[in-house]
Each structure stands twice: as structure tokens, then as C-alpha cells.
Design an enzyme around this catalytic site. Structure first.
Site, PDB file in Angstrom:
ATOM      1  N   LYS A 112      -9.587   1.017  -2.671  1.00  0.00           N
ATOM      2  CA  LYS A 112      -8.704  -0.027  -2.148  1.00  0.00           C
ATOM      3  C   LYS A 112      -9.321  -1.377  -2.467  1.00  0.00           C
ATOM      4  CE  LYS A 112      -4.906  -0.283   0.494  1.00  0.00           C
ATOM      5  NZ  LYS A 112      -3.789   0.682   0.626  1.00  0.00           N
TER       6      LYS A 112
HETATM    7  P1  NAD Z   1       4.746  -5.765   2.892  1.00  0.00           P
HETATM    8  O1  NAD Z   1       3.874  -6.927   2.636  1.00  0.00           O
HETATM    9  O2  NAD Z   1       5.863  -5.475   1.959  1.00  0.00           O
HETATM   10  O3  NAD Z   1       5.361  -5.834   4.383  1.00  0.00           O
HETATM   11  C1  NAD Z   1       4.569  -5.992   5.512  1.00  0.00           C
HETATM   12  C2  NAD Z   1       5.473  -6.149   6.711  1.00  0.00           C
HETATM   13  O4  NAD Z   1       4.662  -6.211   7.888  1.00  0.00           O
HETATM   14  C3  NAD Z   1       6.304  -7.434   6.687  1.00  0.00           C
HETATM   15  O5  NAD Z   1       7.593  -7.156   7.174  1.00  0.00           O
HETATM   16  C4  NAD Z   1       5.551  -8.337   7.654  1.00  0.00           C
HETATM   17  O6  NAD Z   1       6.395  -9.303   8.255  1.00  0.00           O
HETATM   18  C5  NAD Z   1       5.070  -7.324   8.666  1.00  0.00           C
HETATM   19  N1  NAD Z   1       3.955  -7.830   9.481  1.00  0.00           N
HETATM   20  C6  NAD Z   1       2.844  -8.461   9.059  1.00  0.00           C
HETATM   21  N2  NAD Z   1       2.093  -8.809  10.101  1.00  0.00           N
HETATM   22  C7  NAD Z   1       2.733  -8.390  11.195  1.00  0.00           C
HETATM   23  C8  NAD Z   1       2.471  -8.451  12.583  1.00  0.00           C
HETATM   24  N3  NAD Z   1       1.357  -9.048  13.034  1.00  0.00           N
HETATM   25  N4  NAD Z   1       3.352  -7.900  13.442  1.00  0.00           N
HETATM   26  C9  NAD Z   1       4.484  -7.316  13.001  1.00  0.00           C
HETATM   27  N5  NAD Z   1       4.793  -7.225  11.697  1.00  0.00           N
HETATM   28  C10 NAD Z   1       3.933  -7.746  10.803  1.00  0.00           C
HETATM   29  O7  NAD Z   1       3.740  -4.507   2.984  1.00  0.00           O
HETATM   30  P2  NAD Z   1       4.047  -2.979   2.720  1.00  0.00           P
HETATM   31  O8  NAD Z   1       3.702  -2.685   1.310  1.00  0.00           O
HETATM   32  O9  NAD Z   1       5.387  -2.622   3.253  1.00  0.00           O
HETATM   33  O10 NAD Z   1       2.910  -2.291   3.607  1.00  0.00           O
HETATM   34  C11 NAD Z   1       3.076  -2.059   5.000  1.00  0.00           C
HETATM   35  C12 NAD Z   1       2.076  -1.004   5.442  1.00  0.00           C
HETATM   36  O11 NAD Z   1       2.303   0.189   4.669  1.00  0.00           O
HETATM   37  C13 NAD Z   1       0.609  -1.347   5.233  1.00  0.00           C
HETATM   38  O12 NAD Z   1      -0.153  -0.739   6.251  1.00  0.00           O
HETATM   39  C14 NAD Z   1       0.284  -0.690   3.910  1.00  0.00           C
HETATM   40  O13 NAD Z   1      -1.098  -0.421   3.758  1.00  0.00           O
HETATM   41  C15 NAD Z   1       1.089   0.574   4.055  1.00  0.00           C
HETATM   42  N6  NAD Z   1       1.376   1.242   2.789  1.00  0.00           N
HETATM   43  C16 NAD Z   1       2.031   0.596   1.778  1.00  0.00           C
HETATM   44  C17 NAD Z   1       2.295   1.282   0.612  1.00  0.00           C
HETATM   45  C18 NAD Z   1       3.096   0.671  -0.504  1.00  0.00           C
HETATM   46  O14 NAD Z   1       3.424   1.386  -1.458  1.00  0.00           O
HETATM   47  N7  NAD Z   1       3.457  -0.591  -0.461  1.00  0.00           N
HETATM   48  C19 NAD Z   1       1.880   2.617   0.446  1.00  0.00           C
HETATM   49  C20 NAD Z   1       1.233   3.242   1.515  1.00  0.00           C
HETATM   50  C21 NAD Z   1       0.994   2.551   2.672  1.00  0.00           C
END
Ligand code: NAD
Length: 422
Positions: A112
């Protein structure tokens, strides 16, 4: 002996991960002698990322790339841009990638990366400069056969395109396989953008079936309406679910009749978040955890569900779209209350699975249809979850410990078979 360079608390991501490893050790048999391997990242790189800002000043940012394990294959895992990123957080996220990749049997270790920055404060040009300099700095350890980054919080296909271009310029050849989650024109895969959310839906659908929960009419609450949360919400809505509450970094909205995503998503795109959406009631952020629902999807950041919130949650099913959203105390409370948790290390594995498809397609220069991608994804996740469920039933353990058991057996068997060098 614990590591001298991090000081995890029980609620911190690395502290949570270490406790999860301790829980699985009794189920590892003779492989337990290798378990310490899991508690130490193989390699951690901290880099200085200086860039010239648009106003002519120079700003420095901390960048990280952690390769937690390379035992089963190259490192694989996303890159996060967030002001709270720390080495310890990146270590935990890398370790969870090791577990996740092994749980779905992808031929990868776990890695990561991240930069401690608020990208919303940067212009597009500054974002490109920070991405290119970071990529150059970590270029000494990434590569199509070494470690393959992907998008995570606040990074996307454009950021991956800049990473691919920078790496390619530095090695003197176009290397599409160095990152996944790229735009389609640059060797990206159909289905990748929505793959993580799709995986949350597929594993959630299977879990719901097993506990007799009908998705048609099920009330769903989602924290985080980014890449993962919005795709998962869309699929649950298509299956007849009602999205009754959504929280993001701008606030929390609720509507017991169900939010219309076709109206909400353009609002989020235009205004940057859910706050101010008219066809819903704005509620207090903390009240999100009390909303009556059948399915709760944390899809934002780590450490969101501690014991106190876990005591209030009304859902029957928690689907961990985010990485590490539940602390160990929160997890125990949910288990005591009979609330089923589909843990991150299988629930959000859809993204890395389609990243693997993308990497394979890049090497063969032969691209699959979206239907092929989605069918293969569905098959892999359903098979992996069945194996985990059987393990949980056999040992009478939670799905999280069962996922760790399946994954750690694969990782540590590989470790044992490779032996220690030299
Ligand atoms: P993103 O940046 O697209 O979205 C993040 C979301 O979280 C946004 O809607 C933001 O407003 C919200 N957020 C941020 N801080 C916040 C808070 N304090 N309270 C409430 N909401 C909050 O990110 P993503 O890619 O959707 O990732 C989200 C989660 O999923 C992370 O934990 C990431 O590690 C995990 N994840 C992502 C992927 C991927 O393919 N993108 C894969 C596996 C896991």
C-alpha cells in the site's frame, strides 16, 4: 518483540491488525511458527515529495510505500492521498492487502502507499506534479513484477495514468502493467471502476441469502459515497434495496422512503458531497449509527465502528466496503449482538480481483468484455466466500477470523515452502 518504529494503540489500524493476527494463530497448526512474519512488513519506504506550487513556493509532503509481504507474488495495493496518512496506517492497509489477496487466492503479496496531503487543496497541475514526483521516488521498488499500485481514497484513473506515464518515462518503455485502475485507453479494464462496490454487493447478497434476509425492500445505510460506497449503493438499489441514509465528509442525510441515487449522485458531483441535498433530511453525523436499517455499509475510512457505535447499530448485516472500519472492540460487540460482519478482507476484494484481471489483460494485450469480467468476479468471490463460510462453521469462528485462517494458511505455507534466505 514489537517493532520499535510504531506505537499502535488497540484502536489504531496496525493495532487492530495485530490483534486480528493473534486471533487466528490457534487455527494455524504447525504453521503458527511462521506467524511472526505477518507482524512485520517486509519493506517500508518513506520518501520526501517536494513540488513547486502554482504560486511559486515549494512544498514538501511525506510519501510512503509499504510492501508488507512478497511471499506469494508481487506487492499489490492502492495509493491513498489524505492529510491523515501515516506510516502506521499504510502498514496496516498493506497487511490487509496481503490477507485479502491470499483470501481470494490472487498471486500477489500485499502493499500500500500514500501521501500525507489534502488533495482538495491542490490544483490539477499540482496534483499531477505530486503524483509524478511520488512515483519517481517509489520507482525504486515498484514495477509490473515487483509491486503494482492502484487507486484508493482520493486517487483515481487519472492519477494512475500519471503514475504509469512517469514510471514508463523513467524505464524508457511503456509499462502498462505497473499500475491498475488505469483509463481504458491505457490498458485499463472494463468493470474496474465499479469492481469494489460490485464485490461488496456480491458478498453482501450471498451473506443475506444465508441469513434469510431479502434484499428487496431491505433498508441500506452507507458511510462514504465515493468509488466504493456509490457503486455498492447503486447495486443494492437495483436489487430492490432502499438507501435510507448516507454519510460523507460533508454531512449526513436520511430519507426513510429511500434516497434516489439518480438525483443524489449529480448533486454530489456538482457540490462535492451529500450536504445540501434537498430530497432528504439532514441529520447529525452521530445519528447515522442509530438509523434503522437491515444493511450497513461503512465505505469511508478506518476505525469508524468502535464498541460504543457497535452497541447502537440496528443493522443485521455489516458489509465492510472500507478497509479496517471496525476496531477489535467494535467487532466483538457486533458479534455478541448477533450482527453478521462480512469483513473487509473479503467484502472489498472485488477491486483487487478486477485489478488482477487488468494486469493479466495488460500482459496478454487481449481484453475481455465487461460481462466476462463481471462473471469471473462473481465466480471468484462467491467461491472464496463459500470456503471462508465453511471454515467459520467448522471452527465456530467469525467470518473475519475465518478469512484470516484461509489466507494465513496460504501465505505461511508459501513462506515455509520457500524457506528462509540465505
Ligand atoms: P473515495 O475517495 O472515492 O471516497 C471516500 C468517501 O469517504 C467519500 O465519499 C468521502 O466523502 C467519504 N469520507 C471521507 N472522510 C469521511 C469522514 N470523516 N466521514 C464520513 N465520510 C467520509 O474512496 P474509495 O476508493 O471509495 O475508498 C473508500 C474505502 O474503501 C477506503 O477504506 C478504501 O481503502 C476502501 N477500498 C477502496 C477500494 C477501491 O477500489 N477504490 C478497494 C478496496 C477498498
Amino acid at each position: 518483540m514489537s517493532l520499535s518504529y510504531v506505537h499502535p494503540s488497540p484502536e489504531s489500524p496496525w493495532g487492530t491488525y495485530l490483534m486480528q493476527v493473534d486471533r487466528v494463530i490457534p487455527y494455524l497448526g504447525s504453521l503458527a511458527k511462521w506467524a511472526e512474519t505477518l507482524k512485520r512488513p517486509k519493506r517500508s519506504l518513506i520518501v520526501d515529495v517536494p513540488i513547486e506550487l502554482d504560486n511559486g513556493n515549494v512544498a514538501h509532503y511525506e510519501g510512503f510505500r509499504v510492501q508488507h509481504s512478497l511471499t506469494r507474488g508481487p506487492g499489490k495495493g492502492g495509493v491513498r492521498y489524505h492529510p491523515d496518512v501515516t506510516l502506521e496506517e499504510v502498514m496496516a492497509l498493506a497487511a490487509w492487502m496481503t490477507i485479502k489477496n491470499a483470501a481470494v487466492n490472487l498471486p500477489y503479496g500485499g502493499a500500500k502507499g500514500g501521501i500525507r496531503v489534502d488533495p482538495k487543496q491542490l490544483s490539477l497541475k499540482e496534483l499531477e506534479r505530486i503524483t509524478r514526483r511520488y512515483t519517481s521516488e517509489i520507482g525504486i521498488i515498484i514495477g509490473p513484477h515487483q509491486d503494482i499500485p492502484a487507486p484508493d481514497v482520493n486517487t483515481n484513473a487519472q492519477v494512475m495514468a500519471w503514475m504509469m506515464d512517469t514510471y514508463s518515462m523513467n524505464v524508457g518503455a511503456t509499462a502498462t502493467g505497473v499500475v491498475t485502475g488505469k483509463p481504458l485507453h491505457l490498458g485499463g479494464s472494463l468493470g474496474r471502476v465499479k469492481a469494489t462496490g460490485r464485490g461488496v454487493f456480491v458478498t453482501g447478497r450471498e451473506a443475506a441469502r444465508r441469513i434469510g434476509l431479502n434484499l428487496d425492500g431491505a433498508r441500506v445505510a452507507v458511510q462514504g459515497l465515493g468509488n466504493v460506497g456509490s457503486s455498492a449503493a447503486e447495486l443494492f438499489a437495483q436489487a430492490g434495496g432502499k438507501i435510507v441514509a448516507v454519510q460523507d465528509h460533508t454531512g449526513t442525510i436520511a430519507n426513510a422512503q429511500g434516497l434516489d441515487l439518480a438525483d443524489l449522485m449529480p448533486h454530489v458531483k456538482a457540490s462535492g458531497g451529500v450536504a445540501g441535498f434537498q430530497a432528504a433530511e439532514a441529520i447529525d453525523n452521530e445519528a447515522f449509527w442509530d438509523v434503522p436499517c437491515e444493511i450497513l455499509i461503512p465505505a469511508a475510512l478506518e476505525g469508524q465502528i468502535g464498541a460504543e457505535r457497535a452497541r447502537r447499530i440496528k443493522a443485521r448485516l455489516v458489509l465492510e466496503g472500507a478497509n479496517g472500519p471496525t476496531t477489535q472492540a467494535g467487532d466483538d460487540t457486533l458479534a455478541d449482538r448477533g450482527i453478521l460482519v462480512v469483513p473487509d478482507v473479503i467484502c472489498n476484494a472485488g477491486g483487487v480481483t478486477v485489478s488482477y484481471f487488468e494486469w493479466v489483460q495488460d500482459f496478454s494485450s487481449f481484453f475481455w468484455t465487461e460481462d466476462e469480467i463481471n462473471l469471473r468476479l462473481d465466480k471468484i468471490l462467491v467461491g472464496a466466500l463459500k470456503n471462508i463460510w465453511d471454515t467459520a462453521d467448522r471452527h465456530k469462528i467469525t467470518l473475519r477470523t475465518a478469512t484470516f485462517a484461509v489466507a494465513c494458511e496460504r501465505i505461511l505455507t508459501a513462506r515455509q515452502e520457500r524457506g528462509l534466505y540465505p
